[in-house]
Design a protein around this motif. Structure first.
Motif, PDB file in Angstrom:
ATOM      1  N   ALA B 809      16.961   5.515  -3.991  1.00 39.55           N
ATOM      2  CA  ALA B 809      17.364   4.138  -3.703  1.00 39.55           C
ATOM      3  C   ALA B 809      16.882   3.736  -2.321  1.00 39.55           C
ATOM      4  N   GLY B 810      17.045   4.666  -1.348  1.00 39.22           N
ATOM      5  CA  GLY B 810      16.612   4.373   0.015  1.00 39.22           C
ATOM      6  C   GLY B 810      15.114   4.162   0.074  1.00 39.22           C
ATOM      7  N   ALA B 811      14.363   4.998  -0.653  1.00 35.98           N
ATOM      8  CA  ALA B 811      12.908   4.894  -0.624  1.00 35.98           C
ATOM      9  C   ALA B 811      12.446   3.560  -1.195  1.00 35.98           C
ATOM     10  N   LEU B 812      13.045   3.161  -2.335  1.00 35.12           N
ATOM     11  CA  LEU B 812      12.660   1.885  -2.947  1.00 35.12           C
ATOM     12  C   LEU B 812      12.922   0.729  -1.978  1.00 35.12           C
ATOM     13  N   LEU B 813      14.131   0.740  -1.422  1.00 34.00           N
ATOM     14  CA  LEU B 813      14.501  -0.311  -0.477  1.00 34.00           C
ATOM     15  C   LEU B 813      13.541  -0.305   0.713  1.00 34.00           C
ATOM     16  N   GLY B 814      13.234   0.905   1.199  1.00 31.81           N
ATOM     17  CA  GLY B 814      12.370   1.029   2.366  1.00 31.81           C
ATOM     18  C   GLY B 814      10.968   0.528   2.090  1.00 31.81           C
ATOM     19  N   ILE B 815      10.438   0.845   0.907  1.00 34.26           N
ATOM     20  CA  ILE B 815       9.083   0.383   0.583  1.00 34.26           C
ATOM     21  C   ILE B 815       9.080  -1.134   0.466  1.00 34.26           C
ATOM     22  N   GLY B 816      10.169  -1.662  -0.112  1.00 32.43           N
ATOM     23  CA  GLY B 816      10.289  -3.118  -0.179  1.00 32.43           C
ATOM     24  C   GLY B 816      10.269  -3.741   1.210  1.00 32.43           C
ATOM     25  N   LEU B 817      10.982  -3.100   2.136  1.00 37.65           N
ATOM     26  CA  LEU B 817      11.045  -3.625   3.507  1.00 37.65           C
ATOM     27  C   LEU B 817       9.730  -3.410   4.251  1.00 37.65           C
ATOM     28  N   SER B 818       8.960  -2.401   3.828  1.00 39.76           N
ATOM     29  CA  SER B 818       7.738  -2.064   4.555  1.00 39.76           C
ATOM     30  C   SER B 818       6.689  -3.168   4.467  1.00 39.76           C
ATOM     31  N   PHE B 819       6.672  -3.880   3.348  1.00 40.68           N
ATOM     32  CA  PHE B 819       5.643  -4.920   3.215  1.00 40.68           C
ATOM     33  C   PHE B 819       5.766  -5.962   4.316  1.00 40.68           C
ATOM     34  N   PRO B 820       6.945  -6.587   4.467  1.00 41.24           N
ATOM     35  CA  PRO B 820       7.033  -7.539   5.588  1.00 41.24           C
ATOM     36  C   PRO B 820       6.938  -6.851   6.950  1.00 41.24           C
ATOM     37  N   ALA B 821       7.531  -5.640   7.068  1.00 39.96           N
ATOM     38  CA  ALA B 821       7.568  -5.000   8.387  1.00 39.96           C
ATOM     39  C   ALA B 821       6.170  -4.618   8.852  1.00 39.96           C
ATOM     40  N   SER B 822       5.292  -4.222   7.919  1.00 42.50           N
ATOM     41  CA  SER B 822       3.977  -3.759   8.367  1.00 42.50           C
ATOM     42  C   SER B 822       3.092  -4.930   8.791  1.00 42.50           C
ATOM     43  N   ALA B 823       3.531  -6.163   8.506  1.00 46.21           N
ATOM     44  CA  ALA B 823       2.793  -7.309   9.027  1.00 46.21           C
ATOM     45  C   ALA B 823       2.785  -7.254  10.554  1.00 46.21           C
ATOM     46  N   LEU B 824       3.840  -6.652  11.114  1.00 49.14           N
ATOM     47  CA  LEU B 824       3.941  -6.492  12.567  1.00 49.14           C
ATOM     48  C   LEU B 824       2.773  -5.709  13.140  1.00 49.14           C
ATOM     49  N   ILE B 825       2.260  -4.763  12.355  1.00 49.05           N
ATOM     50  CA  ILE B 825       1.200  -3.919  12.896  1.00 49.05           C
ATOM     51  C   ILE B 825      -0.145  -4.260  12.283  1.00 49.05           C
ATOM     52  N   ALA B 826      -0.213  -5.406  11.593  1.00 45.36           N
ATOM     53  CA  ALA B 826      -1.457  -5.758  10.901  1.00 45.36           C
ATOM     54  C   ALA B 826      -2.637  -5.776  11.875  1.00 45.36           C
ATOM     55  N   SER B 827      -2.397  -6.221  13.123  1.00 42.71           N
ATOM     56  CA  SER B 827      -3.515  -6.338  14.043  1.00 42.71           C
ATOM     57  C   SER B 827      -4.042  -4.963  14.461  1.00 42.71           C
ATOM     58  N   PHE B 828      -3.258  -3.921  14.214  1.00 38.95           N
ATOM     59  CA  PHE B 828      -3.728  -2.572  14.524  1.00 38.95           C
ATOM     60  C   PHE B 828      -4.476  -1.951  13.345  1.00 38.95           C
ATOM     61  N   LEU B 829      -4.544  -2.685  12.235  1.00 35.58           N
ATOM     62  CA  LEU B 829      -5.111  -2.121  11.013  1.00 35.58           C
ATOM     63  C   LEU B 829      -6.281  -2.963  10.537  1.00 35.58           C
ATOM     64  N   THR B 839      -1.196   5.674   1.626  1.00 38.64           N
ATOM     65  CA  THR B 839      -0.108   5.787   2.595  1.00 38.64           C
ATOM     66  C   THR B 839       1.235   5.752   1.877  1.00 38.64           C
ATOM     67  N   TYR B 840       1.399   4.746   1.008  1.00 34.39           N
ATOM     68  CA  TYR B 840       2.677   4.623   0.305  1.00 34.39           C
ATOM     69  C   TYR B 840       2.935   5.844  -0.570  1.00 34.39           C
ATOM     70  N   ALA B 841       1.877   6.305  -1.223  1.00 39.56           N
ATOM     71  CA  ALA B 841       2.033   7.482  -2.080  1.00 39.56           C
ATOM     72  C   ALA B 841       2.436   8.682  -1.236  1.00 39.56           C
ATOM     73  N   GLY B 842       1.764   8.862  -0.089  1.00 36.77           N
ATOM     74  CA  GLY B 842       2.055   9.995   0.776  1.00 36.77           C
ATOM     75  C   GLY B 842       3.475   9.951   1.286  1.00 36.77           C
ATOM     76  N   VAL B 843       3.912   8.766   1.712  1.00 44.73           N
ATOM     77  CA  VAL B 843       5.274   8.622   2.239  1.00 44.73           C
ATOM     78  C   VAL B 843       6.285   8.947   1.147  1.00 44.73           C
ATOM     79  N   LEU B 847       8.970  11.999   1.211  1.00 50.29           N
ATOM     80  CA  LEU B 847      10.396  11.723   1.137  1.00 50.29           C
ATOM     81  C   LEU B 847      11.047  12.493  -0.005  1.00 50.29           C
ATOM     82  N   VAL B 848      10.338  12.545  -1.161  1.00 53.17           N
ATOM     83  CA  VAL B 848      10.889  13.269  -2.316  1.00 53.17           C
ATOM     84  C   VAL B 848      11.112  14.733  -1.934  1.00 53.17           C
TER      85      VAL B 848
END
Lengths: 115, 874
Positions: B809-829, B839-843, B847-848
């Protein structure tokens, strides 16, 4: 064999022992055993506190500033600690005495409904 | 109370007791009792002296401290009883407090703390704002007309003009040459900033006029170095760029970081380009609003040098000075701040989860104490002392972590961000993060006391705890907290993973040349003796000729920039091109040995040759990217270019080279990557035909040598032989240059990656702590189940699955949150973007694994239960 002293200050009404100590010191400074004797004699050997219990009480009363302690020499030429009433203690005693008289009278009225 | 005083009191009291007994015995003997009887009676009436001695002891102590000491002793005993549990909490606190304090100290010092100047909030930069249909853009760069308008008409500000940056120039003293950083500043620059010179004065208006005298202001450090701190520095003459300058002032020792040049010379700001900056201080009676209104009222006068364009509205506005100064440092620190904030939240959640898990056991213990007559106040006090003690231990460790962490950050980040080096640990940030953690542990540490108010004391003692406590809502809270902390750590992991993948991508890029054993040094030709390009070519030829004869040097070349650096860019046109829109490319002059020395293959045609000199036909070599960008992949061989103002037959493309990685291009065409590493369309022309280009940018000498020492000795020897007054810069290996280019992405990936690892560890501890506790709570239930025939495997699976479910449950929620949150670092990517599947697969995989490990351990404990014992004891 005398009556076994059964009371401790726990059996006296709260604060009563403190009041008795102040009262016995009214006539002048005394050491611990003299205070114990004085209480026993004045109550006709009714109020027999376990004498050791005087000392925590003395300590308490001293800390409140009602009495002062100083080393002296007893009639039997023994080094002993003498306790003296302070002015503050005198005032306290007057207060306690009047409260006690009121209380005693009230208890007496309850116990012996005269008329 | 000291031991001596205490023992004196003991003696005092013993003597008093003895005197009492003596008096009593004398009294009874006087009444006719035998000595034995008298002694017996006296002891009897006195009572037990030991009891009274203890009572007196109690009375004689300082009560508050004493109770506290007892609570602390008790708390220490509790901590020792569950060392693992408390170690985890203390480590969590230390990590949280340490990391937060270290990063916020950085952020505070660089982004938030006001500049060390008088009234920094009244300082501003005059910015040039362009508003068009496509949006507003405000930049700090202005031209001569804008500056003139501000200077003549803006009454509400005291303004001064300057040029941003301090290029290297040559400085000669006592026959030795060195490189110094020289900045151009106008009249009043130091007055506006509020830095009065320590000695002498700053430039006058007359000195800052075109044609004014050659005068200079020195930094305090440079005055010490170059003039040995001589007090009669005024009116001394120093030689800069080969010309004499008279010293008129010396700055104080303490100046803000951005005033970092060695020498300042007067700026005569009349040019057309957007090359100037204007710093302004609001006058005493003016407000920012008034000043902006006044700037807006200047109308079109400031824009006389700009090409008229009806669709763009232009105005001058005040921009915060500090914001313009720290713009480059802001992004990484803001990013780090978010990451650290997330770790702090995770840590607090973790402490809450762990303390909650323990609260059931505590509730039972507290029930016992209350049944034995402990007051609620005493119990609460005890819990607070316990929580406070743990928090204090964690906090103390946290201060150490913070200190070490900041030193670590400075060690790995200081070379990339020079501003970091002076940052010290900020007490306020330590206090704030300490307070936050202490608050968390107090809040959740006190929960058991609060819960006991809802607990039937008898049931709490009799039962295994779980039956008697309002369990449902507490479980839900705990599970919610664990899911939240897993989700947050997933967000951090995704961020760290993306940054790492971007870094790996950059490191795997084909450099296009062979960087091994290459060493470079650069030389400033900002010198009056090198106004003539032919003189520059002579230095190249002479030094290269000597290097070619030096043993240990395989090959040598001079060029304007090398791979991993940025090059100039210049417009050009093809001969017989249909329109006259210029095209753009990077441009660099190179000596004939350049391609061979660096190992850059010529894929078609030829490289630059010795015969390409002034007077022979003009030729260039272009790279493959040039063909892709400007010729749709068609061949450039034989095409002719016009570059800049070149006249005549045009320049023939005689060769095509492989692409090499540069750090920036200065322009962006469709199909080009953005930095920090990229390939750009590039034109190489022979140094001997370089003309005016030779006077822009410092040339770089490159050698392929056996060792750095060989290279350094050979290069400085060869250059000194060509001109003993030319200062050489530091010798760098190409590997070093390459690693500098990637220093920032590497640093950020390291930092965020470390924080993400810490977050993951904390989340794993959270899952483990929760499940371990669930198992101990449900021991009785598992015992019954086992007795009724449930298999061990079934119970292990049930426990492990509940952990996996939380993690999922935490992982699903976290991946959902990662999409908007990673916009913060878009300029580094720039290359990877924020939707990188690996990346998502690795994370998720990480976690599993972590969730399984931290779930299975407590589950196995549940499986080892012995039903009979459990039922008897539970």
């Amino acid at each position: 064999m005398r009556r076994r002293p059964k009371t401790t200050d726990g059996d006296l009404l709260g604060g009563t022992l403190d009041m008795l100590i102040l009262r016995t010191l009214q006539s002048g400074s005394k050491h611990g055993f003299a205070i114990a004797r004085s209480i026993a004699e004045r109550s006709d050997e009714v109020l027999l506190v376990e004498e050791g219990s005087l000392y925590p009480a003395l300590h308490r009363v001293e800390r409140r500033g009602w009495i002062r302690a100083a080393w002296g020499v007893s009639e039997n030429n023994r080094r002993a600690k003498f306790y003296t009433l302070t002015a503050k203690g005198r005032a306290r005693l007057a207060e306690e005495s009047s409260r006690w008289r009121e209380l005693a009278a009230a208890v007496a009225r309850v116990m012996e409904p005269a008329s | 109370m000291t031991w001596h005083r205490r023992s004196a009191l003991d003696r005092d009291r013993d003597e008093e007791f003895a005197a009492h007994l003596g008096e009593a015995i004398d009294y009874y003997k006087a009444r006719g009792l035998s000595a034995d009887e008298a002694a017996r009676l006296a002891r009897l009436r006195f009572g037990n002296p030991r009891a009274y001695r203890e009572q007196l002891d109690e009375l004689q102590r300082l009560p508050v401290l004493d109770v506290l000491a007892r609570d602390v002793r008790y708390a220490l005993r509790r901590i020792r009883q569950a060392p693992g549990f408390h170690a985890v909490i203390i480590v969590t606190l230390a990590l949280a407090i340490g990391a937060t304090s270290a990063v916020f100290s950085l952020a505070d010092a660089i982004l938030l703390r006001p500049l060390p100047l008088p009234d920094p909030d009244r300082l501003a930069v005059v910015g040039y704002q362009r508003v068009s249909a496509s949006g507003a853009y405000t930049g700090p760069a202005v031209d001569g007309a804008m500056w003139a308008a501000v200077r003549h008409h803006a009454r509400s500000v005291d303004a001064a003009v300057f040029i941003y940056g301090a290029p290297d120039v040559n400085f000669v003293a006592n026959g030795t040459a060195s490189i110094v950083r020289s900045q151009l500043v106008g009249e009043g620059y130091f007055r506006v900033l509020g830095i009065p010179p320590a000695i002498g004065r700053e430039f006058t208006r007359a000195e800052a006029q075109p044609g004014g005298p050659a005068v200079a202001i020195l930094s305090h450090d440079f005055w010490q170095r170059a003039l040995q701190g001589r007090p009669d520095a005024m009116d001394q003459t120093i030689r800069l760029r080969g010309e004499p300058y008279t010293v008129v002032g010396v700055l104080p020792a303490e100046v803000p970081d951005f005033v970092d040049a060695d020498v300042f010379t007067p700026l005569r700001a009349v040019g057309q380009g957007l090359n100037y900056r204007v710093v302004a201080r609001l006058r005493a009676d003016a407000t920012r609003t008034q000043a902006n209104a006044e700037l807006a009222a200047l109308g079109d006068e400031p824009f006389a040098m700009q090409r008229p364009n009806a669709s763009v509205t232009r105005r001058l506005v005040l921009v915060d000075l500090q914001e313009t100064l720290v713009a480059a440092a802001r992004e990484p620190i803001v990013l780090l701040g978010w990451a650290v904030g997330a770790v702090l939240v995770i840590a607090c959640v973790n402490i809450a989860v762990l303390l909650l898990a323990r609260s059931a056991t505590r509730a039972r213990e507290i029930g016992t104490r209350m049944a034995l007559g402990g007051s609620r106040m005493a119990v609460v006090r005890q819990l607070m002392v316990e929580a406070g003690l743990v928090a204090a231990l964690g906090g103390a460790a946290g201060v150490f972590v913070a200190y070490a962490g900041l030193e670590g950050l400075k060690a790995i980040g200081g070379t990339t961000f020079s501003e970091w080096e002076r940052v010290t640990l900020d007490a306020r940030t330590v206090v704030v993060s300490f307070g936050l953690s202490v608050l968390t542990s107090l809040l959740f540490g006190l929960l058991p006391a609060w819960q006991t108010s809802r607990v039937d004391v008898q049931a709490a003692i009799a039962g295994s705890g779980s039956r008697s406590i309002a369990g449902g809502s507490r479980h839900l809270l705990r599970r919610g907290l664990v899911v939240a902390e897993v989700a947050l750590s997933v967000v951090l992991l995704v961020g760290g993973g993306l940054l790492l993948r971007q870094l790996l991508f950059l490191q795997a890029l084909d450099s296009g040349f062979s960087p091994a054993n290459l060493y470079t040094t650069s030389v400033s030709l900002q010198d009056a003796r090198y106004r003539d390009p032919a003189a520059i070519v002579r230095v190249f030829d002479a030094s290269l000729e000597r290097l070619d004869r030096t043993p240990g040097i395989e090959a040598a070349a001079v060029s304007q920039g090398v791979p991993y650096q940025r090059l100039l860019n210049m417009p050009f046109w093809f001969e017989r091109q249909a329109d006259d829109e210029p095209k753009i490319a990077n441009i660099a002059y190179v000596t004939p040995g350049f391609f061979r020395t660096l190992g850059i293959d010529i894929v078609r045609g030829r490289g630059i040759a010795d015969r390409d000199r002034s007077g022979t036909p003009a030729v260039v070599v272009v790279n493959e990217m040039f063909e892709r960008m400007h010729l749709d992949g068609g061949s450039a061989l034989g095409r002719r270019l016009r570059i800049g103002n070149s006249e005549g037959a045009g320049i023939e493309v005689v060769g095509v080279s492989r692409d090499v990685q540069q750090s920036a291009a200065g322009f962006l065409l469709t199909g080009m990557r953005r930095g920090p590493l990229l390939t750009s369309p590039t034109v190489y022309l022979p140094a001997a035909q370089g003309g005016d280009l030779l006077r822009a940018f410092a040339p770089v000498w490159t050698v392929r040598a056996r060792s750095a020492r060989d290279a350094a000795e050979a290069m400085s020897g060869a250059i000194a032989a060509a001109d003993p007054l030319l200062p050489t810069g530091p010798v760098r290996s190409m590997a070093e240059t390459a690693s500098r280019v990637l220093a920032q992405p590497r640093l950020i990936a390291q930092l965020v990656g470390t924080l993400a690892a810490a977050a993951l560890l904390l989340a794993a501890i959270g899952i483990y702590g929760l499940l371990a506790h669930v198992v101990s709570e449900r021991t009785r239930e598992f015992g019954i189940r086992l007795a009724l025939g449930a298999t061990t495997g079934g119970i292990v699976r049930a426990v492990a699955l509940s952990g996996a479910a939380l993690a999922g449950a935490g992982a699903l929620l976290g991946i959902g949150l990662s999409f908007p949150a990673s916009a913060l670092i878009a300029s580094f990517l720039p290359d990877l973007g924020t939707r990188d599947v690996p990346t998502y697969a690795g994370v998720s995989l990480t976690l599993v694994v972590i969730a399984l490990v931290s779930s299975v351990l407590p589950a196995l404990r549940a499986g080892r239960l012995e039903p009979v014992r459990v039922l008897r004891e539970g």
